[in-house]
Design a protein around this motif. Structure first.
Motif, PDB file in Angstrom:
ATOM      1  N   ASN A  16      49.821  18.103  19.656  1.00  7.21           N
ATOM      2  CA  ASN A  16      48.428  17.237  19.449  1.00  7.21           C
ATOM      3  C   ASN A  16      48.543  17.261  21.247  1.00  7.21           C
ATOM      4  O   ASN A  16      47.077  17.375  21.422  1.00  7.21           O
ATOM      5  CB  ASN A  16      48.145  15.892  18.484  1.00  7.21           C
ATOM      6  N   GLU A  29      48.746  23.182  18.234  1.00  7.57           N
ATOM      7  CA  GLU A  29      48.839  22.929  16.807  1.00  7.57           C
ATOM      8  C   GLU A  29      50.339  22.979  15.521  1.00  7.57           C
ATOM      9  O   GLU A  29      51.216  23.823  16.032  1.00  7.57           O
ATOM     10  CB  GLU A  29      47.570  23.107  16.101  1.00  7.57           C
ATOM     11  N   THR A  75      53.505  23.449  13.532  1.00  8.84           N
ATOM     12  CA  THR A  75      53.595  24.820  12.942  1.00  8.84           C
ATOM     13  C   THR A  75      54.703  24.766  11.955  1.00  8.84           C
ATOM     14  O   THR A  75      54.977  24.892  10.970  1.00  8.84           O
ATOM     15  CB  THR A  75      53.940  25.985  13.418  1.00  8.84           C
ATOM     16  N   ALA A  96      47.424  18.821   9.299  1.00  9.43           N
ATOM     17  CA  ALA A  96      48.420  19.910  10.427  1.00  9.43           C
ATOM     18  C   ALA A  96      48.697  20.964   9.127  1.00  9.43           C
ATOM     19  O   ALA A  96      49.821  20.489   8.685  1.00  9.43           O
ATOM     20  CB  ALA A  96      49.422  19.090  10.135  1.00  9.43           C
ATOM     21  N   CYS A 144      51.111  23.441   9.409  1.00 10.94           N
ATOM     22  CA  CYS A 144      52.558  22.842   9.392  1.00 10.94           C
ATOM     23  C   CYS A 144      53.564  22.579   8.233  1.00 10.94           C
ATOM     24  O   CYS A 144      53.207  21.853   6.927  1.00 10.94           O
ATOM     25  CB  CYS A 144      52.549  21.991  10.182  1.00 10.94           C
ATOM     26  N   GLY A 200      54.742  23.458  17.655  1.00  7.54           N
ATOM     27  CA  GLY A 200      53.793  23.517  18.001  1.00  7.54           C
ATOM     28  C   GLY A 200      53.606  24.784  18.261  1.00  7.54           C
ATOM     29  O   GLY A 200      53.537  25.920  18.964  1.00  7.54           O
ATOM     30  N   GLN A 216      47.731  28.681  20.593  1.00 12.77           N
ATOM     31  CA  GLN A 216      47.357  29.427  19.793  1.00 12.77           C
ATOM     32  C   GLN A 216      46.453  30.439  21.604  1.00 12.77           C
ATOM     33  O   GLN A 216      44.747  29.918  21.350  1.00 12.77           O
ATOM     34  CB  GLN A 216      45.890  28.769  19.099  1.00 12.77           C
ATOM     35  N   LEU A 259      44.767  14.288  14.919  1.00 16.31           N
ATOM     36  CA  LEU A 259      44.880  16.111  15.169  1.00 16.31           C
ATOM     37  C   LEU A 259      43.761  16.766  15.719  1.00 16.31           C
ATOM     38  O   LEU A 259      44.500  17.966  16.441  1.00 16.31           O
ATOM     39  CB  LEU A 259      46.160  15.566  13.906  1.00 16.31           C
ATOM     40  N   ALA A 260      42.735  17.066  15.399  1.00 20.04           N
ATOM     41  CA  ALA A 260      41.516  17.728  15.195  1.00 20.04           C
ATOM     42  C   ALA A 260      41.637  17.588  17.374  1.00 20.04           C
ATOM     43  O   ALA A 260      41.038  18.199  17.553  1.00 20.04           O
ATOM     44  CB  ALA A 260      40.866  17.209  14.764  1.00 20.04           C
ATOM     45  N   PRO A 274      43.692  19.944  20.464  1.00 24.02           N
ATOM     46  CA  PRO A 274      43.337  21.648  20.446  1.00 24.02           C
ATOM     47  C   PRO A 274      41.606  21.552  20.771  1.00 24.02           C
ATOM     48  O   PRO A 274      41.740  21.987  21.319  1.00 24.02           O
ATOM     49  CB  PRO A 274      43.198  21.815  19.029  1.00 24.02           C
TER      50      PRO A 274
END
Ligand SMILES: Nc1ncnc2c1ncn2[C@@H]1O[C@H](COP(=O)(O)OP(=O)(O)O)[C@@H](O)[C@H]1O
Ligand SMILES: Cc1ncc(C[n+]2csc(CCOP(=O)(O)OP(=O)(O)O)c2C)c(N)n1
Ligand SMILES: [Mg+2]
Length: 337
Positions: free
Chosen positions: A88, A93, A95, A128, A131, A152, A155, A214-215, A218
């Protein structure tokens, strides 16, 4: 039937894995757990990679002085959360996770199952959704050690490094500040866990099962954050790292820090400590610290906490100050104590 809980030593490795695999759900990978290695996609063509470890009696206690017993679920959640947080903090993000477990022979099988459930639950609850647990390792040892590595995806964006803050930037935080430290103090105190009220228990949950935003990583990257990191060792200590990487000074605003202490005030009074110590020095909330261009719209959840200053003109000579003065907090260091 034995009247003691079945321990990991009662089962073989294969049987233990068969208890874990069904609990690890999550999105499809190109190849998941069960072979010599997993295969995951790298949509962006680059992979962000990090690793973190939890060690019994260093990062958690199985039994805290007030009586709370750390569950496998707690440790699985905390392991996922602290690893997802590093991804984060790069603006990426997560994976995949791989998880290595060192277990004492007497560890109950149910504790191990709880750990797998806690990992999966944290991935889902923290958002996540792309992930999955891709695999791991299992071994016996004298002490519980849980290590996870995480990958991660950026993007298409640039990673947000610690080194990009420039004088004039706004310094902002996102997520809880000092709650996990308050929870640690409550767990380490002699106050019986059974007597804690609902809010005090949620502070202990912030320590046992932290919720990194976590949002926000990004979102900060998309908003053009100049620098970012997660706060794992305490605001002042981690701000010092961002200041050093960027070659700037960071000044925190005591009025805003005062607001941050409000939810901690009652627990602090009960323990006879200053809640500002938790806000300034407490680790493990895994919130974000970021620098944004002046005038930038701060992404949702971020709040201004101070300013980025020119090292050459900041008269204190200190990398991190509060209203220009030396802060009264050190933060966490595994070796210096
Ligand atoms: N044993 C090691 N070998 C190589 N690099 C390490 C080692 N331990 C830590 N690092 C690196 O040092 C940096 C700081 O580590 P750490 O404080 O654990 O970061 P974080 O708080 O983000 O987990 C990271 O980039 C990490 O990858
Ligand atoms: C028994 C116990 N003692 C002390 C702590 C406090 N503590 C342990 S590690 C840590 C800082 C964060 O851990 P670290 O492994 O440094 O995370 P990273 O910076 O690598 O993300 C803190 C505040 C704790 N959680 N449990
Ligand atoms: Mg680390």
């Amino acid at each position: 039937m034995a009247d003691y809980p079945q321990s990991v030593a009662d089962l073989g490795e294969g049987e233990l894995l068969s208890r874990i695999f069904p609990r690890l759900g999550g999105p499809r990978m190109l190849l998941g757990p069960g072979d010599d290695a997993a295969v995951i996609g790298a949509p962006d063509g680059r992979s962000v990679l990090s690793i973190d470890t939890l060690v019994q009696d260093q990062d958690f206690r199985l039994q805290w002085p007030g009586g709370y017993r750390t569950t496998g679920y707690d440790v699985g959640w905390k392991c996922a959360a602290q690893n997802l947080s590093d991804i984060n903090a790069m603006g990426a993000e997560a994976t995949s996770l791989v998880v290595s477990l060192t277990l004492p022979a007497q560890t109950p099988v149910s504790w191990l199952e709880g750990l797998a459930d806690g990992l999966s639950a944290a991935l889902r609850a923290l958002g996540a959704e792309n992930c999955a647990v891709a695999g791991g390792d299992l071994g016996r040892g004298n002490q519980l050690v849980v290590t996870a590595a995480v990958t991660g995806d950026l993007q298409g964006r640039d990673p947000v490094r610690r080194s990009g803050a420039v004088p004039g930037d706004v310094l902002a935080v996102c997520g809880a500040l000092g709650q996990a430290a308050a929870g640690l103090a409550l767990l380490e105190s002699s106050l019986p866990y059974a007597d804690l009220d609902g809010w005090e228990r949620s502070l202990t949950a912030a320590q046992s099962r932290p919720c990194p935003p976590l949002a926000a990583g990004p979102a900060a990257a998309a908003a053009g954050a100049h620098a970012m990191m997660d706060i794992s060792d305490g605001l002042v200590r981690d701000a010092g790292r961002l200041a050093a990487a960027s070659g700037v000074c960071l000044d925190l605003d005591s009025r805003i820090l005062g607001i941050e202490t409000a939810p901690l005030a009652r627990a602090a009074a009960k323990l006879g400590v200053d809640p500002l110590h938790w806000v300034l020095g407490g680790g493990e909330d895994h919130g974000l610290l970021a620098a944004f261009a002046p005038g930038a719209d701060l992404p949702r959840g971020f709040r201004r906490v101070g300013a980025v200053l020119d090292r050459a003109v900041h008269i204190s000579g200190l990398p991190v100050t509060v209203d220009g003065q030396a802060p009264d907090a050190a933060g966490w260091d595994h070796f210096a104590g």
